[in-house]
Design an enzyme around this catalytic site. Structure first.
Site, PDB file in Angstrom:
ATOM      1  N   HIS A 160       0.836  -1.217   0.000  1.00  0.00           N
ATOM      2  CA  HIS A 160       0.000   0.000   0.000  1.00  0.00           C
ATOM      3  C   HIS A 160       0.867   1.261   0.000  1.00  0.00           C
ATOM      4  O   HIS A 160       0.431   2.308   0.476  1.00  0.00           O
ATOM      5  CB  HIS A 160      -0.954   0.028   1.199  1.00  0.00           C
ATOM      6  CG  HIS A 160      -1.677  -1.272   1.426  1.00  0.00           C
ATOM      7  ND1 HIS A 160      -2.933  -1.521   0.930  1.00  0.00           N
ATOM      8  CD2 HIS A 160      -1.299  -2.419   2.059  1.00  0.00           C
ATOM      9  CE1 HIS A 160      -3.311  -2.744   1.271  1.00  0.00           C
ATOM     10  NE2 HIS A 160      -2.329  -3.326   1.948  1.00  0.00           N
ATOM     11  N   SER A 281      14.387  22.285 -15.887  1.00  0.00           N
ATOM     12  CA  SER A 281      13.192  23.069 -16.158  1.00  0.00           C
ATOM     13  C   SER A 281      13.623  24.418 -16.695  1.00  0.00           C
ATOM     14  O   SER A 281      14.631  24.978 -16.248  1.00  0.00           O
ATOM     15  CB  SER A 281      12.389  23.243 -14.871  1.00  0.00           C
ATOM     16  OG  SER A 281      11.559  24.388 -14.958  1.00  0.00           O
ATOM     17  N   LYS A 287      15.331  22.444 -10.636  1.00  0.00           N
ATOM     18  CA  LYS A 287      14.742  21.169 -11.030  1.00  0.00           C
ATOM     19  C   LYS A 287      15.723  20.249 -11.770  1.00  0.00           C
ATOM     20  O   LYS A 287      16.511  20.677 -12.593  1.00  0.00           O
ATOM     21  CB  LYS A 287      13.527  21.399 -11.954  1.00  0.00           C
ATOM     22  CG  LYS A 287      12.321  21.995 -11.272  1.00  0.00           C
ATOM     23  CD  LYS A 287      11.730  21.119 -10.187  1.00  0.00           C
ATOM     24  CE  LYS A 287      11.049  19.898 -10.745  1.00  0.00           C
ATOM     25  NZ  LYS A 287       9.836  20.227 -11.496  1.00  0.00           N
ATOM     26  N   GLU A 294       9.980   8.782 -16.667  1.00  0.00           N
ATOM     27  CA  GLU A 294       8.651   9.369 -16.898  1.00  0.00           C
ATOM     28  C   GLU A 294       8.160   9.057 -18.310  1.00  0.00           C
ATOM     29  O   GLU A 294       7.002   8.700 -18.521  1.00  0.00           O
ATOM     30  CB  GLU A 294       8.698  10.887 -16.728  1.00  0.00           C
ATOM     31  CG  GLU A 294       8.812  11.352 -15.296  1.00  0.00           C
ATOM     32  CD  GLU A 294       8.942  12.866 -15.252  1.00  0.00           C
ATOM     33  OE1 GLU A 294       7.909  13.535 -15.098  1.00  0.00           O
ATOM     34  OE2 GLU A 294      10.073  13.378 -15.390  1.00  0.00           O
TER      35      GLU A 294
END
Ligand code: ARG
Length: 462
Positions: A160, A281, A287, A294
């Site tokens: 979980h 970024s 970033k 991804e």
């Protein structure tokens, strides 16, 4: 010469093809990718036709030399692909006739584009299955190397997405390995059904020429010639099977990607991904984004889509060949490109993953990950498991209130919950004690991880 006379099938037509229809029905912009397989198929066909005395040896030699020159032209980027010639097959055949004259027109004897294209796709997919297998194996070897190195590195195991029990990072990596091991089995199984030869089925019913399918089978390295000509020209099961295994393999890569995205976040900080696999970024200077995982996660969607496209393409198609089947290529090609690219990116990236061992260990220590070990300890002291569970639950609640892990509590604090707890409890409350105790095949103990790596290495080399 009018356009209709230019067509290889123009004989029965009285007007030229509508210009838009010509562009709409053409496949050459994408099926030219199969030029190598198309030429190999034609060379085998011509070789067999000469042995069957359908072509003379001189005709065969002219055809084969012409095809080899065309192959070189294509590789050099000098070939002029023409939409008017519809597809890769007719482009190459027309060029052959340009180059060697009337003999070029004999190549198509005893053959149809229907068995030709089905043969080309199977050869193309077989070639690419072998490339995929290479990248998959490289990734699996990378995982084994990392798992061996991190056999004793402790991290929280999750259910979980909540801290459950301590595991070793090597064990977690071997779970990824098992997913890929099944993918590799499915790939090998799919290859068996890909590697059957439609050539010789001609348009649908076979051919009246004395062809020798066994010979073309042998020349092209197929395991068998397809048994039924109607089925052979219309079957695309092999492409569907491939997309199914590709979708599942991408699903596995997406699960790994998701974990990498989580683990490289500042909140987890389990893993550092070297800069070469990340981008920045344009607005937020701090970033460093895990783009490779991804994108792999995102690309899973298109492969799932291709599987559904092909299933839907084949649904309700009557025998035998239908033009619908031209729609098989783009989904298949893209599924192959996507899986191959994703595997390659992962194979490059996995050996470069840098675990933050202290952070991982601390996360396991903070999450009451050894609570089950304390319950098992009480069971060994004669308490029933359900009662032990209750006792440890209370100890955890105390720890949450006091902001203390079980291993941070003093013996008197622990004894509030059970007088069965003695000094030896600290052995089971340590993270190392917890993982080492799970010492059986398939368990997380470092010793087991090392043994599993050795077995997997040996299986991979077979
Ligand atoms: N370009 C076609 C395809 O991809 C080749 C076969 C066409 N056959 C035909 N009879 N029109 O399927």
């Amino acid at each position: 010469m009018s356009d209709k006379q230019n067509k290889l099938w123009g004989g029965r037509f009285s007007e030229s093809t509508d210009e838009f229809v010509q562009a709409f029905t053409a496949s050459v912009n994408f099926d030219q990718r199969m030029y190598d397989q198309d030429i190999r198929g034609s060379i085998a066909h011509a070789t067999m036709l000469a042995e069957a005395r359908v072509l003379s040896n001189d005709e065969r030699d002219a055809i084969i030399n012409g095809l080899k020159e065309i192959h070189a032209e294509i590789e050099a980027g000098e070939f002029q692909w023409s939409v008017a010639l519809e597809d890769v097959h007719m482009n190459i055949e027309a060029r052959l006739t340009d180059r060697i004259g009337i003999t070029g027109k004999k190549l198509h004897t005893g053959r149809s584009r229907n068995d030709q294209v089905a043969t080309d796709i199977r050869l193309w997919l077989r070639d690419h299955i072998d490339l995929i297998d290479g990248e998959l194996t490289r990734l699996m070897q990378g995982l084994l190397g990392l798992a061996e190195r991190e056999a004793a590195t402790i991290m929280p195991g999750f259910t979980h997405l909540q801290t459950a029990q301590p595991v070793t990072f090597g064990h977690h990596l071997l779970a990824w390995f098992e997913m890929l091991r099944r993918d590799r089995e499915r790939l090998a199984d799919c290859r068996k059904r890909v590697n059957r030869m439609p050539l010789g089925s001609a348009a649908l019913a076979g051919t009246t020429y004395p062809i020798n399918r066994e010979r073309t089978r042998e020349l092209l390295g197929f395991d068998e010639a397809c048994y039924n000509s109607l089925d052979a020209v219309s079957d695309r099961d092999f492409a569907i099977e491939f997309c199914a295994l590709a979708a599942l393999s991408m699903t596995h890569l997406s699960r790994m990607s998701e974990e990498l995205v989580l683990w490289t976040s500042a909140q987890f900080n389990f893993i550092n991904l070297p800069d070469r696999f990340c981008t920045g970024s344009s607005i937020m200077p701090q970033k460093k984004n895990p783009d490779v995982p991804e994108l792999v996660r995102g690309k899973t969607g298109r492969v799932n889509g291709h599987l559904i496209s092909l299933l839907t393409l084949m649904k309700s198609q009557p025998l035998a060949y239908n033009k619908d089947n031209q729609e098989d290529k783009e989904p298949l090609f893209d599924a192959v490109d996507t899986l191959l690219g994703s595997l390659r990116a992962f194979a490059d990236m996995v050996p470069a993953l840098e675990p933050n061992r202290e952070v991982m260990r601390e996360a396991a220590r903070r999450g009451f990950a050894t609570a089950t070990d304390l319950a098992d300890y009480l069971v060994r002291k004669g308490i029933a498991f359900r009662d032990a569970h209750e006792i440890v639950g209370k100890a955890v609640a105390f720890g949450v209130a006091q902001k203390k892990d079980l291993s941070d509590m003093s013996i008197s604090e622990l004894r509030q919950f059970s007088d069965q707890i003695d000094e030896d409890v600290f052995e089971v409350l340590t993270l190392e004690g917890s993982v080492s105790a799970r010492n059986h095949i398939g368990g997380t103990a470092p010793e087991q991880v090392r043994a599993a790596v050795a077995r997997a290495r040996e299986a991979l080399s077979r």
